[in-house]
Design an enzyme around this catalytic site. Structure first.
Site, PDB file in Angstrom:
ATOM      1  N   CYS A  47      46.589  39.042  34.817  1.00 23.58           N
ATOM      2  CA  CYS A  47      45.217  39.329  35.246  1.00 23.58           C
ATOM      3  C   CYS A  47      44.268  39.467  34.060  1.00 23.58           C
ATOM      4  CB  CYS A  47      45.139  40.646  36.019  1.00 23.58           C
ATOM      5  SG  CYS A  47      46.180  40.749  37.449  1.00 23.58           S
ATOM      6  N   HIS A 104      46.342  39.629  45.268  1.00 19.24           N
ATOM      7  CA  HIS A 104      46.041  38.363  44.597  1.00 19.24           C
ATOM      8  C   HIS A 104      47.352  37.602  44.464  1.00 19.24           C
ATOM      9  CE1 HIS A 104      42.183  39.774  42.288  1.00 19.24           C
ATOM     10  NE2 HIS A 104      41.842  38.949  43.275  1.00 19.24           N
TER      11      HIS A 104
HETATM   12  N1  ARG Z   1      40.786  45.921  39.985  1.00 16.40           N
HETATM   13  C1  ARG Z   1      40.822  44.506  40.013  1.00 16.40           C
HETATM   14  C2  ARG Z   1      40.595  44.030  41.454  1.00 16.40           C
HETATM   15  O1  ARG Z   1      41.043  44.675  42.367  1.00 16.40           O
HETATM   16  C3  ARG Z   1      42.133  44.004  39.515  1.00 16.40           C
HETATM   17  C4  ARG Z   1      42.191  42.525  39.404  1.00 16.40           C
HETATM   18  C5  ARG Z   1      43.494  42.025  38.987  1.00 16.40           C
HETATM   19  N2  ARG Z   1      43.428  40.650  38.756  1.00 16.40           N
HETATM   20  C6  ARG Z   1      44.318  39.737  39.177  1.00 16.40           C
HETATM   21  N3  ARG Z   1      44.172  38.518  38.811  1.00 16.40           N
HETATM   22  N4  ARG Z   1      45.279  40.058  39.992  1.00 16.40           N
HETATM   23  O2  ARG Z   1      39.951  43.057  41.661  1.00 16.40           O
END
Ligand code: ARG
Length: 705
Positions: free
Chosen positions: A264, A168
């Site tokens: 996050c 992300h």
């Molecule tokens: N386990 C989640 C995923 O893989 C973690 C999300 C983390 N969020 C972020 N905005 N980076 O989607």
């Protein structure tokens, strides 16, 4: 406390690492502690509550990642673009977030169902509100960016993520107050790094190193001068302090196991809005067509890979799979790129793979004048070996003199435009040159399955490099083909290096020439000198060719040979004068097989026949191979590569070298027309001559093979 700033969070009641949809989760399934997670979340909640208002969305059972509210959507003012999760593991969160936004008075935009976008995890506003940075590459599809620009009426800058640990944008990129940027450059491709550097001045870029990146230092919540994060190295703390930021560390190790940290776990719902911003987005897309044995030949894979490798994205709109053994397939692919430049890079490669614009979207090729003799306009299209057509005045015109690494020069005549491949040095200011990517197509001849199948006729197995056990089979096929070409009055060129003589192949090559299998010989000074030395004195570079041992004073033989030919005036005159009576060069002269010897810096002598003007030598080579059916490349890398560059598709290439690297390099023309043979060239020639002797019955006995 700043009342104006608000965040959305979701308590970790159902948090758990239940599945693995990012590299951090792998190996951590069911390894996080509920209690510790709850405590860490509470502390983060408190830290943020001290600075801003925190609103909560009710956690939903069965959706463990719902704690990561950054992925709820992208909020600007009272508008939200709801996430479309890539993974089904998170898709169930969508209705809960949607409900919360609706209940709280937001205008909700929803992307089409098959267009992934993961909210503020992949879209970060510049803290001054000037533009939106949007990520793609793992979770979010590039094609969502134009919609973000439209709905938020804002400029979108697309950044491509290339390291799966930073899947992300908010895992490796954090815009901060005052136009600062905390980020980890290796997580982005080169083009994206350029874009970042163009928008953010060097003194505002805070680059972090890998140890901070992997503890999620970029996944920080920034409220005014405060940076809230899991953990930061002393170096990073100093870096931030120097430019006026306070750092607050709050451990989030349990959430790191799911690939998230403070950013996050929060979604900022009050973002600064600039009134005078407007929707712009550099993302471009276009639809192309591909045709041929798209699956069997790997063309489809290559095309899609090259889109992604160059920073683009694609969607296969139509794939009409040829169902019969012989039928070809057809595909329509929508190609998206973060900018026009990237689109051009992608399209150039796709054109070379045979892709074409949809007929309705086809334009004439763009032309620019030759700015000065021997120089092409900057954006000139670089040619390939494949037959090429350009669209001029609404008509497709076949490009003449096809070869690779040239430019397409266009001249207007009374009967219309003529297009031909030319080397840069040959361009003249009366000509125009094809530039850009419009109105250019290469014609790939879809070879039939039968042709590709090993063992049938002369298969030149898909750019294959043969191992030893295949050598004999390949030699047999080459012999058949040589025989066929000779009997049909075709043309075979040989490029040969001095190794042919050292390995005892002179005799066999001479035989091939004498028997009419070779129509032109290309080489350098060395092959001729060694061959003649062997003919005159029985040695090659002073080594006795029968005993394989160096001859006393043998090193002089080489120069004496050159001297002898120089005295005669030329190789042909040496033959005429009865001085040269056997060998490769002798057979060439006797059988009227033309040869071109291209000189080099290391040449001794040279022989009077060696062309030391390399531009002239290249031209001679190019003329010599006009109309060839097959080229045997025998252990000479440079001459062979040179020849390969000037040879259009459709000519069969056989490259023989003891060094697999040379063979691979030469036979990798992305075509099925070349075959590599890794073996001793002397041995190859002796096998070939033997095979040809066996073929006493006349062609077309081949039909029964
Ligand atoms: N386990 C989640 C995923 O893989 C973690 C999300 C983390 N969020 C972020 N905005 N980076 O989607």
């Amino acid at each position: 406390m700043t009342d104006a700033i608000r965040f959305l969070m979701c308590a970790p009641d159902h948090y758990e690492v239940d599945y693995a949809i990012n590299p951090w989760m792998e190996g951590n399934i069911h390894r996080s502690s509920r209690d510790r997670a709850a405590a860490q979340w509470q502390q983060l909640h408190q830290v943020i509550k001290d600075e801003a208002i925190v609103e909560l969305v009710e956690p939903a059972k069965g959706w463990p990642d719902m704690v990561f509210t950054a992925n709820a959507g992208l909020v600007l003012d009272k508008t939200v673009v709801l996430s479309r999760f890539l993974h089904k593991e998170r898709q169930g969160e969508e209705p809960y977030f949607k409900q919360w936004f609706a209940d709280n008075g937001y205008t909700v935009h929803e992307l089409p169902p098959d267009l992934p976008f993961e909210g503020a995890g992949d879209a970060l506003l510049d803290r001054e509100g000037r533009w939106l940075w949007a990520g793609y590459g793992f979770r979010t599809e590039l094609d969502s960016h134009p919609l973000l620009a439209k709905w938020l009426d804002m400029e979108v800058l697309s950044l491509r993520l290339i390291d799966s640990r930073f899947y992300h944008l908010d895992t490796c990129f954090c815009p901060l107050t005052g136009g600062y940027l905390l980020y980890y450059p290796p997580a982005f491709d080169a083009y994206s790094n350029h874009l970042i550097e163009r928008r953010v001045p060097a003194e505002k870029r805070l680059v972090i190193a890998e140890p901070d990146a992997v503890t999620f230092a970029c996944n920080a919540v920034n409220i005014n001068d405060l940076v809230i994060l899991n953990q930061a190295s002393d170096h990073l703390k100093r870096q931030l302090a120097q430019v006026g930021f306070r750092v607050r560390e709050t451990p989030l190790t349990e959430f790191l196991k799911a690939g998230g940290a403070s950013k996050c776990l929060t979604l900022r719902t009050t973002e600064p809005v600039l009134l005078d911003h407007h929707a712009t987005v550099a993302v471009e897309s276009k639809t192309i067509q591909l045709q041929g044995h798209l699956l069997d030949s790997g063309l489809m894979n290559r095309a899609l890979d090259s889109i992604v490798e160059n920073g683009g994205s694609f969607k296969v709109l139509n794939f009409d799979l040829g169902t019969e053994r012989q039928s070809t397939s057809q595909a329509e692919v929508r190609v998206s790129a973060p900018s026009h430049t990237v689109m051009e890079d992608i399209m150039r490669q796709l054109i070379d793979l045979g892709a074409a614009d949809l007929p309705a979207e086809t334009h004439d090729a763009a032309l620019e004048a030759v700015p000065q003799p021997g120089v092409a306009p900057d954006e000139f299209y670089v040619t390939t070996i494949y037959p090429t057509e350009v669209r001029l005045n609404g008509r497709w015109v076949r490009v003449q003199d096809q070869r690779m690494d040239g430019a397409i020069a266009v001249t207007q005549t009374a009967d219309g435009a003529i297009a031909r491949c030319k080397l840069l040095r040959d361009l003249n200011p009366q000509e125009q040159v094809v530039v850009g990517i419009d109105g250019i197509r290469t014609v790939r001849n879809p070879e039939s399955r039968a042709q590709r199948n090993q063992g049938e006729e002369f298969s030149f197995m898909g750019a294959g490099v043969s191992s030893e056990r295949r050598v004999e089979l390949v030699v047999e096929q080459i012999a058949w083909e040589l025989r066929r070409i000779r009997d049909q009055g075709g043309k075979v060129a040989v490029t040969a290096g001095p190794v042919v003589i050292h390995t005892g192949g002179a005799h066999h090559l001479a035989r091939l020439i004498r028997d009419g299998y070779v129509q032109v010989l290309l080489g350098g000074n060395a092959i001729a000198v060694h061959d003649i030395e062997q003919a005159l004195m029985g040695t090659s570079l002073g080594v006795d060719m029968n005993k394989g041992l160096p001859v006393r004073g043998g090193h002089r033989h080489h120069l004496k040979t050159i001297n002898t030919i120089r005295r005669c005036g030329s190789i042909a005159q040496a033959v005429e004068q009865g001085v040269l009576t056997k060998g490769v060069m002798y057979e060439c002269v006797k059988n009227n097989v033309p040869f071109c010897l291209a000189g080099s810096i290391r040449d001794d002598g040279p022989l009077p026949d060696t062309q030391m003007d390399l531009v002239k030598a290249q031209t001679d080579y190019a003329e010599a191979i006009v109309g060839v059916d097959m080229i045997l490349m025998l252990s000479t890398m440079l001459h062979s590569i040179g020849v390969g560059n000037m040879t259009p598709a459709g000519v069969k290439l056989v490259c023989v070298d003891i060094n697999p690297a040379v063979v691979t390099k030469l036979s990798d023309r992305g075509s099925v027309e070349s075959v590599g043979v890794v073996t001793d060239v002397g041995l190859f020639l002796s096998l070939l001559v033997k095979q040809l002797e066996l073929l006493t019955s006349p062609y077309p006995a081949i039909a029964t093979v």
